[in-house]
Write a protein that holds these residues in place. Structure first.
Motif, PDB file in Angstrom:
ATOM      1  N   GLN A   1      35.756  62.744  51.716  1.00  0.00           N
ATOM      2  CA  GLN A   1      36.652  63.843  51.367  1.00  0.00           C
ATOM      3  C   GLN A   1      37.743  63.393  50.393  1.00  0.00           C
ATOM      4  O   GLN A   1      38.193  64.173  49.554  1.00  0.00           O
ATOM      5  CB  GLN A   1      37.254  64.434  52.632  1.00  0.00           C
ATOM      6  N   ARG A   2      38.173  62.134  50.499  1.00  0.00           N
ATOM      7  CA  ARG A   2      39.119  61.613  49.506  1.00  0.00           C
ATOM      8  C   ARG A   2      38.467  61.552  48.129  1.00  0.00           C
ATOM      9  O   ARG A   2      39.084  61.898  47.110  1.00  0.00           O
ATOM     10  CB  ARG A   2      39.615  60.230  49.922  1.00  0.00           C
TER      11      ARG A   2
ATOM     12  N   ILE B   1      34.214  56.011  37.484  1.00  0.00           N
ATOM     13  CA  ILE B   1      34.808  55.329  38.633  1.00  0.00           C
ATOM     14  C   ILE B   1      34.038  54.028  38.822  1.00  0.00           C
ATOM     15  O   ILE B   1      32.812  54.026  38.943  1.00  0.00           O
ATOM     16  CB  ILE B   1      34.724  56.193  39.898  1.00  0.00           C
ATOM     17  N   LEU B   2      34.760  52.925  38.847  1.00  0.00           N
ATOM     18  CA  LEU B   2      34.127  51.605  38.925  1.00  0.00           C
ATOM     19  C   LEU B   2      34.200  51.054  40.344  1.00  0.00           C
ATOM     20  O   LEU B   2      35.275  50.990  40.943  1.00  0.00           O
ATOM     21  CB  LEU B   2      34.820  50.635  37.970  1.00  0.00           C
ATOM     22  N   LEU B   3      33.048  50.655  40.860  1.00  0.00           N
ATOM     23  CA  LEU B   3      32.962  49.992  42.164  1.00  0.00           C
ATOM     24  C   LEU B   3      32.751  48.500  41.917  1.00  0.00           C
ATOM     25  O   LEU B   3      31.653  48.072  41.585  1.00  0.00           O
ATOM     26  CB  LEU B   3      31.807  50.556  42.985  1.00  0.00           C
TER      27      LEU B   3
ATOM     28  N   ALA C   1      37.180  41.822  40.721  1.00  0.00           N
ATOM     29  CA  ALA C   1      38.175  42.858  40.971  1.00  0.00           C
ATOM     30  C   ALA C   1      38.752  43.434  39.698  1.00  0.00           C
ATOM     31  O   ALA C   1      39.540  44.385  39.743  1.00  0.00           O
ATOM     32  CB  ALA C   1      39.306  42.286  41.834  1.00  0.00           C
ATOM     33  N   ALA C   2      38.385  42.885  38.544  1.00  0.00           N
ATOM     34  CA  ALA C   2      38.961  43.319  37.272  1.00  0.00           C
ATOM     35  C   ALA C   2      38.381  44.668  36.853  1.00  0.00           C
ATOM     36  O   ALA C   2      37.165  44.876  36.916  1.00  0.00           O
ATOM     37  CB  ALA C   2      38.685  42.279  36.197  1.00  0.00           C
ATOM     38  N   PRO C   3      39.220  45.595  36.406  1.00  0.00           N
ATOM     39  CA  PRO C   3      38.725  46.877  35.917  1.00  0.00           C
ATOM     40  C   PRO C   3      38.061  46.733  34.562  1.00  0.00           C
ATOM     41  O   PRO C   3      38.215  45.718  33.879  1.00  0.00           O
ATOM     42  CB  PRO C   3      39.986  47.731  35.836  1.00  0.00           C
ATOM     43  N   LEU C   4      37.343  47.769  34.165  1.00  0.00           N
ATOM     44  CA  LEU C   4      36.725  47.827  32.845  1.00  0.00           C
ATOM     45  C   LEU C   4      37.435  48.898  32.023  1.00  0.00           C
ATOM     46  O   LEU C   4      38.076  49.793  32.576  1.00  0.00           O
ATOM     47  CB  LEU C   4      35.232  48.165  32.965  1.00  0.00           C
TER      48      LEU C   4
ATOM     49  N   ASP D   1      41.352  53.043  43.833  1.00  0.00           N
ATOM     50  CA  ASP D   1      42.409  53.892  43.292  1.00  0.00           C
ATOM     51  C   ASP D   1      42.026  55.371  43.368  1.00  0.00           C
ATOM     52  O   ASP D   1      42.880  56.233  43.606  1.00  0.00           O
ATOM     53  CB  ASP D   1      42.713  53.508  41.845  1.00  0.00           C
ATOM     54  N   ALA D   2      40.760  55.661  43.158  1.00  0.00           N
ATOM     55  CA  ALA D   2      40.308  57.052  43.242  1.00  0.00           C
ATOM     56  C   ALA D   2      40.496  57.605  44.648  1.00  0.00           C
ATOM     57  O   ALA D   2      40.813  58.779  44.830  1.00  0.00           O
ATOM     58  CB  ALA D   2      38.846  57.154  42.827  1.00  0.00           C
ATOM     59  N   LEU D   3      40.330  56.734  45.656  1.00  0.00           N
ATOM     60  CA  LEU D   3      40.454  57.172  47.045  1.00  0.00           C
ATOM     61  C   LEU D   3      41.875  57.070  47.573  1.00  0.00           C
ATOM     62  O   LEU D   3      42.152  57.506  48.699  1.00  0.00           O
ATOM     63  CB  LEU D   3      39.533  56.346  47.949  1.00  0.00           C
TER      64      LEU D   3
END
Length: 319
Positions: A130-131, A228-230, A235-238, A246-248
């Motif tokens: 739901q998040r 959204i990156l998993l 741990a580095a973002p793209l 962060d999305a949740l």
């Protein structure tokens, strides 16, 4: 070692197995609730294929399908293609997944390669889905939009499917062992709004980096509003992504914990043919049809009960 010949009976259930089987309980229910008495399985099977409306209506009622509207007709148009099942019904596949959630046992057991077993409760998966659904809404995703995954068989893939389904978005997924061309052969046909992708995966003790492919997918899918990156390797973002966590993380209002009530045939997900004769063919399946098929298969054919644990070893590139 004994020799097995054609026609040899390899196994048969005991009398106790038969007595406690879900199918036996269903036959008792049909007798008590519908006045239908079948001597054996072949008789039940013949009825199920000859009296389609009665059979599928009984699966709905026996299983206790959760729906805001049932509808008065099971099969309005008996044609192929073009059959119209349960017109007037309104329901949601994801809501039915959670309708019998229990605090007494986990929803998911998961074990990554070389890692200990992790358990997720029903409430954890519901909250995460739901998040994510709330995050998708903030991204502008509406019922009928496509949300796609480039994900391995991990709990987050289940969360993403349920999140998309809860708002009426259409889910589709490719496994991260697919290369760029194979993914685009599928996803360019359905114009996804959001991509949920992993940066890589581990198999056979080796890491497989998929960051470059994620970038190529983003560049080749102009319909994308967000990625959204998993993270699985780092741990580095793209670039041009937001992290799964962060999305949740954003606060969720009580109104976000809702399940869109959708027509029986509203698309749930898109699968694909193998692509051996041209581009892969998108195969669309709906909320109501897949719900009833899963209830039938798991209850009757697999004889799954609430206390059982069901294991299916597969890839998200399959189905």
């Amino acid at each position: 070692m004994a020799t097995i010949h054609e026609g040899d009976l390899l196994w048969q259930p005991s009398a106790e197995d038969i007595a406690r089987a879900n199918l036996t309980d269903y036959m008792r229910w049909l007798r008590d609730e519908r006045g239908l008495d079948f001597d054996d399985y072949p008789a039940l099977w013949r009825w199920s294929v000859e009296r389609l409306e009665e059979f599928w209506g009984s699966v709905w009622d026996y299983s206790g399908v959760l729906a805001s509207q049932h509808g008065s007709t099971v099969l309005a148009e008996r044609a192929m293609p073009g059959a119209q099942w349960f017109p007037g019904a309104r329901l949601n596949y994801a809501e039915n997944i959670f309708r019998k959630r229990s605090a007494e046992r986990p929803m998911i057991f998961y074990q990554a390669e070389g890692q200990p077993v992790v358990t997720l409760s029903w409430e954890e998966v519901l909250d995460q889905s739901q998040r994510l659904a709330a995050a998708l809404r903030r991204m502008g995703v509406q019922a009928g939009d496509r949300v796609v995954g480039y994900l391995p068989n991990v709990p987050e893939a289940i969360v993403a499917l349920l999140a998309a389904a809860s708002i009426g978005a259409i889910w589709s997924c490719c496994a991260p062992d697919f290369g760029t061309r194979s993914v685009l052969d599928r996803f360019t046909q359905i114009a996804p709004s959001v991509l949920i992708a992993t940066d890589g995966y581990q198999y056979g003790g080796k890491p497989f980096d998929r960051r470059a492919i994620v970038g190529e997918l983003q560049a080749a899918l102009p319909s994308l509003r967000q990625t959204i990156l998993l993270p699985r390797l780092s741990a580095a973002p793209l670039p041009n992504t937001i992290l799964w966590a962060d999305a949740l993380a954003a606060p969720v209002a009580p109104a976000d914990y809702q399940f869109a009530q959708l027509p029986f045939e509203h698309p749930l997900w898109i699968l694909y043919s193998s692509g051996t004769t041209g581009l892969p063919k998108p195969i669309v399946q709906g909320h109501g049809g897949i719900l009833l098929e899963h209830l039938k298969a798991l209850t009757f054919h697999n004889d799954i009960k609430a206390e059982d644990r069901f294991f299916w070893f597969t890839s998200t590139g399959w189905m």
